[in-house]
Design a protein around this motif. Structure first.
Motif, short mmCIF file in Angstrom:
data_model
loop_
_atom_site.label_atom_id
_atom_site.label_comp_id
_atom_site.label_asym_id
_atom_site.label_seq_id
_atom_site.Cartn_x
_atom_site.Cartn_y
_atom_site.Cartn_z
N VAL A 199 0.85 -1.20 0.00
CA VAL A 199 0.00 0.00 0.00
C VAL A 199 0.88 1.24 0.00
O VAL A 199 1.76 1.39 0.86
N PHE A 200 0.65 2.09 -0.98
CA PHE A 200 1.39 3.35 -1.07
C PHE A 200 0.51 4.47 -0.50
O PHE A 200 -0.67 4.58 -0.83
N ILE A 201 1.11 5.31 0.35
CA ILE A 201 0.35 6.43 0.93
C ILE A 201 0.55 7.68 0.07
O ILE A 201 1.65 8.21 -0.05
N SER A 202 -0.54 8.13 -0.50
CA SER A 202 -0.50 9.31 -1.37
C SER A 202 -1.28 10.45 -0.71
O SER A 202 -1.75 10.33 0.44
N SER A 203 -1.37 11.55 -1.44
CA SER A 203 -2.10 12.70 -0.90
C SER A 203 -2.88 13.37 -2.03
O SER A 203 -2.65 13.10 -3.21
N LEU A 204 -3.78 14.28 -1.64
CA LEU A 204 -4.60 14.97 -2.65
C LEU A 204 -3.73 15.81 -3.58
O LEU A 204 -4.16 16.18 -4.66
N GLY A 205 -2.49 16.08 -3.16
CA GLY A 205 -1.56 16.82 -4.02
C GLY A 205 -1.23 16.09 -5.31
O GLY A 205 -0.68 16.68 -6.24
N SER A 206 -1.54 14.80 -5.37
CA SER A 206 -1.30 14.05 -6.61
C SER A 206 -2.26 14.51 -7.71
O SER A 206 -1.99 14.32 -8.89
N ARG A 207 -3.38 15.11 -7.31
CA ARG A 207 -4.38 15.49 -8.33
C ARG A 207 -4.81 16.95 -8.28
O ARG A 207 -5.52 17.41 -9.15
N PHE A 208 -4.39 17.68 -7.23
CA PHE A 208 -4.71 19.12 -7.16
C PHE A 208 -3.41 19.90 -6.92
O PHE A 208 -2.50 19.40 -6.26
N ALA A 209 -3.35 21.13 -7.43
CA ALA A 209 -2.16 21.96 -7.24
C ALA A 209 -2.26 22.64 -5.87
O ALA A 209 -2.67 23.80 -5.76
N LEU A 210 -1.90 21.94 -4.83
CA LEU A 210 -1.97 22.52 -3.48
C LEU A 210 -0.85 23.54 -3.32
O LEU A 210 0.23 23.37 -3.90
N ASN A 228 2.37 25.51 -2.46
CA ASN A 228 3.71 25.17 -1.94
C ASN A 228 3.89 23.69 -1.67
O ASN A 228 4.49 23.30 -0.67
N TYR A 229 3.38 22.85 -2.53
CA TYR A 229 3.39 21.40 -2.27
C TYR A 229 3.92 20.63 -3.49
O TYR A 229 3.18 19.89 -4.13
N PRO A 230 5.22 20.79 -3.81
CA PRO A 230 5.76 20.05 -4.96
C PRO A 230 5.76 18.55 -4.75
O PRO A 230 5.86 17.79 -5.73
N LEU A 231 5.62 18.11 -3.48
CA LEU A 231 5.56 16.66 -3.21
C LEU A 231 4.44 16.01 -4.02
O LEU A 231 4.51 14.83 -4.39
N GLY A 232 3.39 16.80 -4.33
CA GLY A 232 2.28 16.25 -5.10
C GLY A 232 2.72 15.62 -6.41
O GLY A 232 2.15 14.62 -6.86
N SER A 233 3.75 16.18 -7.02
CA SER A 233 4.21 15.63 -8.31
C SER A 233 4.78 14.22 -8.13
O SER A 233 4.61 13.36 -9.00
N MET A 234 5.45 14.01 -7.01
CA MET A 234 6.01 12.67 -6.74
C MET A 234 4.88 11.69 -6.39
O MET A 234 4.95 10.50 -6.72
N LYS A 235 3.87 12.19 -5.71
CA LYS A 235 2.72 11.34 -5.37
C LYS A 235 2.02 10.88 -6.66
O LYS A 235 1.61 9.73 -6.78
N ALA A 236 1.92 11.81 -7.62
CA ALA A 236 1.29 11.45 -8.90
C ALA A 236 2.11 10.39 -9.61
O ALA A 236 1.57 9.42 -10.17
N ALA A 237 3.44 10.56 -9.60
CA ALA A 237 4.32 9.58 -10.27
C ALA A 237 4.18 8.21 -9.60
O ALA A 237 4.11 7.17 -10.27
N MET A 238 4.11 8.21 -8.27
CA MET A 238 3.99 6.94 -7.55
C MET A 238 2.63 6.29 -7.80
O MET A 238 2.52 5.07 -7.87
N GLU A 239 1.58 7.10 -7.91
CA GLU A 239 0.26 6.53 -8.18
C GLU A 239 0.28 5.81 -9.53
O GLU A 239 -0.39 4.79 -9.71
N SER A 240 1.06 6.35 -10.45
CA SER A 240 1.21 5.69 -11.75
C SER A 240 1.94 4.35 -11.57
O SER A 240 1.53 3.32 -12.14
N LEU A 241 3.00 4.35 -10.76
CA LEU A 241 3.74 3.10 -10.53
C LEU A 241 2.87 2.05 -9.86
O LEU A 241 3.02 0.85 -10.10
N VAL A 242 1.97 2.49 -8.99
CA VAL A 242 1.06 1.54 -8.32
C VAL A 242 0.31 0.72 -9.36
O VAL A 242 0.16 -0.50 -9.25
#
Ligand code: NAP
Length: 257
Positions: A142-153, A155-169
């Protein structure tokens, strides 16, 4: 019978925050916990060791292992220790994350390296090391992601890595289908963890959001636990959003034109 009875589970970054709550939840479900923390000698190590002690005293096997997941060799050493101790791994929760709160345009080279090395490569290193230990039996990732994977929150560049990881999932779920290993993600909403203290400086007003904007750590951990049980064996390559409905209501506060 407990849902995870006797299963060996690693939760990365489980010294504090959400990882700690997930680790406790899996332990209560009968799993043997491998806790992971980043640095030796500090608060993080003390917290991880204290949790391991608490779980063992409650009768549930647990051990805390230091490893900075951004370091490939450190990850290999952690999994070697897991292999030597248990000979296998049944559950992997990719929870650890660390990133600067900055506008994307302000990221320095060292910020970019931290983003990628911890939040993308670190998870890939863990997965690569985990798979040989998950050989020949059902397993759950189980990978823990955040809403930053799909919304431009903000000051939250981490969202881009969450999006990449959701793809790897999704890729892993397909590649591992024949090995009875499920790979899924949980996309959490706003959580009250240490990172909120830092976030306050970069997202003015976040602390004034109503309580309903936040999701309980326990609620996220319960969904992670479910994905780690046999009952969830047909869920593959999915992201389950656990955000107390926040993302569903984002436009409600937007002024009508
Ligand atoms: N907080 C939120 O609002 C929120 C919302 C959605 C999703 N999430 C996600 O939920 C997960 C947990 O977040 P959190 O708020 O609980 O975070 P947190 O309180 O900042 O805790 C992060 C944990 O990860 C560990 N960690 C960081 N870098 C690491 C590394 N390189 N190697 C090993 N461990 C490392 C930390 O260890 P140290 O103590 O040693 O630094 C700590 O145990 C993250 O994936 C995060 O993106 C958080």
């Amino acid at each position: 019978m407990e849902a995870c009875h006797g299963r060996v589970a690693l939760v990365t970054g489980s010294s504090r925050g959400l990882g700690r709550v997930i680790a406790r939840k899996l332990s209560e479900a009968g799993a043997h916990l491998v806790l992971n923390y980043r640095k030796t000698g500090g608060r993080s190590e003390a917290q991880a060791q204290a949790l391991a002690k608490e779980l063992v005293e409650r009768g549930s096997p647990a051990v805390a292992i230091q490893a900075d997941i951004s370091q490939k060799d450190a990850v290999a050493a952690m999994f070697q220790e897991i292999g030597a101790r248990y000979g296998r791994l049944d559950i992997l929760v990719l929870n650890a994350a660390r990133a600067p709160f900055k506008r994307v345009g302000e990221l320095l080279k060292r910020d970019l390296l931290e983003l990628v090395e911890t939040n993308f490569l670190g998870n890939v290193y863990c997965m690569q090391q985990a798979l040989p230990l998950m050989q020949g039996r059902p397993g759950h990732v189980v990978f823990i992601s955040s809403l930053g994977s799909r919304f431009a929150l903000p000051n939250y560049p981490l969202g881009s890595m969450k999006a990449a990881m959701e793809s790897l999932v999704k890729h892993w779920a397909v590649e591992l289908k024949d090995r009875q290993i499920t790979v899924n993600g949980v996309t959490a909403g706003l959580l009250k963890t240490d990172s909120l203290i830092v976030l306050r400086q970069y997202w003015p007003g976040v602390e004034r959001l109503p309580a309903s904007a936040f999701v309980e750590l326990e609620d996220v951990a319960s969904v992670v636990l479910f994905l780690c049980t046999d009952a969830a064996r047909s869920i593959r390559g999915q992201q389950i959003v656990v955000d107390n409905g926040l993302s569903n209501e984002l436009l409600r506060s937007a002024p009508a034109s």
